[in-house]
Design a protein around this motif. Sequence first.
Motif, PDB file in Angstrom:
ATOM      1  N   ALA A  21       4.557  -3.599  13.116  1.00  8.54           N
ATOM      2  CA  ALA A  21       5.369  -3.041  10.929  1.00  8.54           C
ATOM      3  C   ALA A  21       4.136  -2.444  11.011  1.00  8.54           C
ATOM      4  O   ALA A  21       5.347  -2.036   9.352  1.00  8.54           O
ATOM      5  CB  ALA A  21       6.100  -4.336  10.860  1.00  8.54           C
ATOM      6  N   GLY A  22       3.313  -2.033  11.565  1.00  5.56           N
ATOM      7  CA  GLY A  22       2.429  -0.550  10.562  1.00  5.56           C
ATOM      8  C   GLY A  22       1.064  -1.635  10.373  1.00  5.56           C
ATOM      9  O   GLY A  22       0.851  -2.935  11.007  1.00  5.56           O
ATOM     10  N   VAL A  23       1.061  -1.572   9.228  1.00  4.33           N
ATOM     11  CA  VAL A  23      -0.339  -1.696   9.397  1.00  4.33           C
ATOM     12  C   VAL A  23      -0.389  -3.104   8.450  1.00  4.33           C
ATOM     13  O   VAL A  23       0.773  -2.965   7.984  1.00  4.33           O
ATOM     14  CB  VAL A  23      -1.500  -1.020   7.957  1.00  4.33           C
ATOM     15  CG1 VAL A  23      -1.103  -0.655   6.949  1.00  4.33           C
ATOM     16  CG2 VAL A  23      -2.904  -1.495   7.778  1.00  4.33           C
ATOM     17  N   ILE A  24      -1.407  -3.952   8.557  1.00  2.55           N
ATOM     18  CA  ILE A  24      -1.043  -5.077   8.113  1.00  2.55           C
ATOM     19  C   ILE A  24      -1.745  -5.441   6.683  1.00  2.55           C
ATOM     20  O   ILE A  24      -2.479  -5.832   6.602  1.00  2.55           O
ATOM     21  CB  ILE A  24      -1.465  -6.743   9.037  1.00  2.55           C
ATOM     22  CG1 ILE A  24      -0.885  -6.505  10.243  1.00  2.55           C
ATOM     23  CG2 ILE A  24      -1.558  -7.869   8.115  1.00  2.55           C
ATOM     24  CD1 ILE A  24      -2.074  -7.313  11.638  1.00  2.55           C
ATOM     25  N   PRO A  25      -0.825  -5.898   5.901  1.00  2.44           N
ATOM     26  CA  PRO A  25      -1.425  -5.924   4.571  1.00  2.44           C
ATOM     27  C   PRO A  25      -2.314  -7.395   4.009  1.00  2.44           C
ATOM     28  O   PRO A  25      -3.100  -6.634   3.817  1.00  2.44           O
ATOM     29  CB  PRO A  25       0.375  -7.009   3.650  1.00  2.44           C
ATOM     30  CG  PRO A  25       0.753  -5.720   4.352  1.00  2.44           C
ATOM     31  CD  PRO A  25       1.066  -6.213   5.834  1.00  2.44           C
ATOM     32  N   ASP A  26      -2.444  -8.082   4.432  1.00  2.05           N
ATOM     33  CA  ASP A  26      -3.458  -9.450   4.188  1.00  2.05           C
ATOM     34  C   ASP A  26      -4.334  -8.753   4.443  1.00  2.05           C
ATOM     35  O   ASP A  26      -5.633  -8.738   4.267  1.00  2.05           O
ATOM     36  CB  ASP A  26      -2.931 -10.450   5.035  1.00  2.05           C
ATOM     37  CG  ASP A  26      -1.377 -11.290   4.425  1.00  2.05           C
ATOM     38  OD1 ASP A  26      -1.210 -10.478   3.416  1.00  2.05           O
ATOM     39  OD2 ASP A  26      -0.987 -12.268   4.727  1.00  2.05           O
ATOM     40  N   GLU A  27      -4.305  -8.239   6.202  1.00  2.00           N
ATOM     41  CA  GLU A  27      -6.076  -7.713   6.547  1.00  2.00           C
ATOM     42  C   GLU A  27      -6.754  -6.458   5.742  1.00  2.00           C
ATOM     43  O   GLU A  27      -7.384  -6.244   5.754  1.00  2.00           O
ATOM     44  CB  GLU A  27      -5.780  -7.274   8.156  1.00  2.00           C
ATOM     45  CG  GLU A  27      -5.144  -8.382   8.855  1.00  2.00           C
ATOM     46  CD  GLU A  27      -5.596  -8.580   9.916  1.00  2.00           C
ATOM     47  OE1 GLU A  27      -5.853  -7.076  10.715  1.00  2.00           O
ATOM     48  OE2 GLU A  27      -5.635  -8.850  10.902  1.00  2.00           O
TER      49      GLU A  27
ATOM     50  N   PHE B 148     -10.159  -5.009   2.097  1.00  2.00           N
ATOM     51  CA  PHE B 148     -10.594  -4.462   0.583  1.00  2.00           C
ATOM     52  C   PHE B 148     -11.800  -5.127  -0.324  1.00  2.00           C
ATOM     53  O   PHE B 148     -12.896  -4.645  -0.817  1.00  2.00           O
ATOM     54  CB  PHE B 148      -9.967  -3.696  -0.509  1.00  2.00           C
ATOM     55  CG  PHE B 148      -8.946  -2.782   0.071  1.00  2.00           C
ATOM     56  CD1 PHE B 148      -9.666  -1.747   0.238  1.00  2.00           C
ATOM     57  CD2 PHE B 148      -7.813  -2.662  -0.638  1.00  2.00           C
ATOM     58  CE1 PHE B 148      -8.430  -0.556   1.325  1.00  2.00           C
ATOM     59  CE2 PHE B 148      -7.117  -1.538  -0.238  1.00  2.00           C
ATOM     60  CZ  PHE B 148      -7.518  -0.134   0.890  1.00  2.00           C
ATOM     61  N   ALA B 149     -11.420  -6.225  -0.150  1.00  2.00           N
ATOM     62  CA  ALA B 149     -12.569  -7.483  -0.508  1.00  2.00           C
ATOM     63  C   ALA B 149     -13.374  -8.037   0.068  1.00  2.00           C
ATOM     64  O   ALA B 149     -14.546  -7.862  -1.082  1.00  2.00           O
ATOM     65  CB  ALA B 149     -11.236  -8.689  -0.600  1.00  2.00           C
ATOM     66  N   ARG B 150     -13.732  -7.415   1.144  1.00  2.00           N
ATOM     67  CA  ARG B 150     -15.235  -7.584   1.875  1.00  2.00           C
ATOM     68  C   ARG B 150     -16.064  -6.909   1.884  1.00  2.00           C
ATOM     69  O   ARG B 150     -17.489  -6.791   1.476  1.00  2.00           O
ATOM     70  CB  ARG B 150     -14.986  -7.312   3.769  1.00  2.00           C
ATOM     71  CG  ARG B 150     -14.246  -8.942   4.384  1.00  2.00           C
ATOM     72  CD  ARG B 150     -15.047  -8.742   5.721  1.00  2.00           C
ATOM     73  NE  ARG B 150     -13.785  -7.736   5.890  1.00  2.00           N
ATOM     74  CZ  ARG B 150     -12.602  -7.824   6.583  1.00  2.00           C
ATOM     75  NH1 ARG B 150     -12.405  -9.155   6.752  1.00  2.00           N
ATOM     76  NH2 ARG B 150     -12.132  -6.348   6.785  1.00  2.00           N
TER      77      ARG B 150
END
Length: 397
Positions: free
Chosen positions: A148-154, A159-161
């Motif tokens: 389904a494309g890029v995984i939102p959680d990842e 961004f957080a890292r």
Amino acid sequence: MRFPAELRAEPRETSLQPVGTPLEHYFSDSARRMVPSEVRSLFAVADRPEVVSLAGGMPNAAALQYGSAQGDPGLRERICGVMASAGISARPDEVLVTVGSQQALDLVARVLLDPGDTVVAEGPTYVTALGTFAAAQAEVVQVGMDRAGVIPDELAAAFARSAAEGRPAKLFYTIPTFQNPTGVTLSAGRRRQILDICRAAGVLIVEDDPYGLLHYGGGPSRALCADDPERVVYLGSFSKILAPGLRIGWAHAPAVLTRKLVLAAESAMLSHSALAQLTVDRYLCTQPWQERLASVRTSYRERRDAMLRALSAYMPAGVSWTVPDGGFFVWVTLPEGIDARVLLPRALAAGVAFVPGTGFYADGRGTRNARLSFSYPLPEEIDLGVRRLAAVIAEWR
């Protein structure tokens, strides 16, 4: 890149929260120093028919003269019409004509990136984009994808890292529709999630969409830019739907960013080929290009189907692949222990070529992956090529 048998559940949708950061905050140091040329600014006035111009050092030619670095006004208006199919409402002053969408990406990198800035991209992603970001001395972080494309959680975690490490991401580069190299399309549900995540993190999106009109079932996907035009830079191209040799692409961005992109384009090549621009403009104005495009989609769909049939018929156990709904590419995952880079010379000796997956990662991943393109060969050639590749894989020692 992971393609589990069952896709992860879509993350809970949240409402967009504007961060209110002016776009000027994102400009690179070099972009802040860009100022309009006094000579070029004069041309807009000097070109008026009532003015005798002693200003421009131009040949005495009535046609195919120097032009604006932003591109022909008529063509920019036509481009707005092309983008409308993806749900984008644009004005010609927000469009910059470029030498293919690759130049558009290069100009965006020049205007927005300083050395050491962080760009987040899908993993894998377009190989030349990686080169563009490397030339800008940016750090590229790639995040996982599934069917389904890029995984939102990842994406949110990346961004957080980056923020926690003191190098917050500035851009998210994505090819959401018929992605190169995987052929995967970002699902409609995830598109809103990606916009939410990027807005919350204060990250601009560069949406590269060279394949969006090459859909083989249903209609075009709604662009990310259609739902957040103030924070998404949209890149398009006529290379895949008309002719790559004309080298006509474009960038659509908020006016304040477009003005900087125009200055960067002006310093790079003064103005575009008037002949190429007028050719495309005339074609869009006088020819049934949408009907022609429908015929092109039919031809490419036949080639895609030929590749999928051949993969199913010939590939040994342990090989898997994506099933694209458009575009040019299928992404193959090889069995454990097979390195695509080592496989390639054997495949070439057998009479078939592919691109190893490592080229689409910045960190050497993708050794078990290969990109296969079905756009150029005839269906019977695709069948032969896949059969040869399958035999090489089956003989792996």
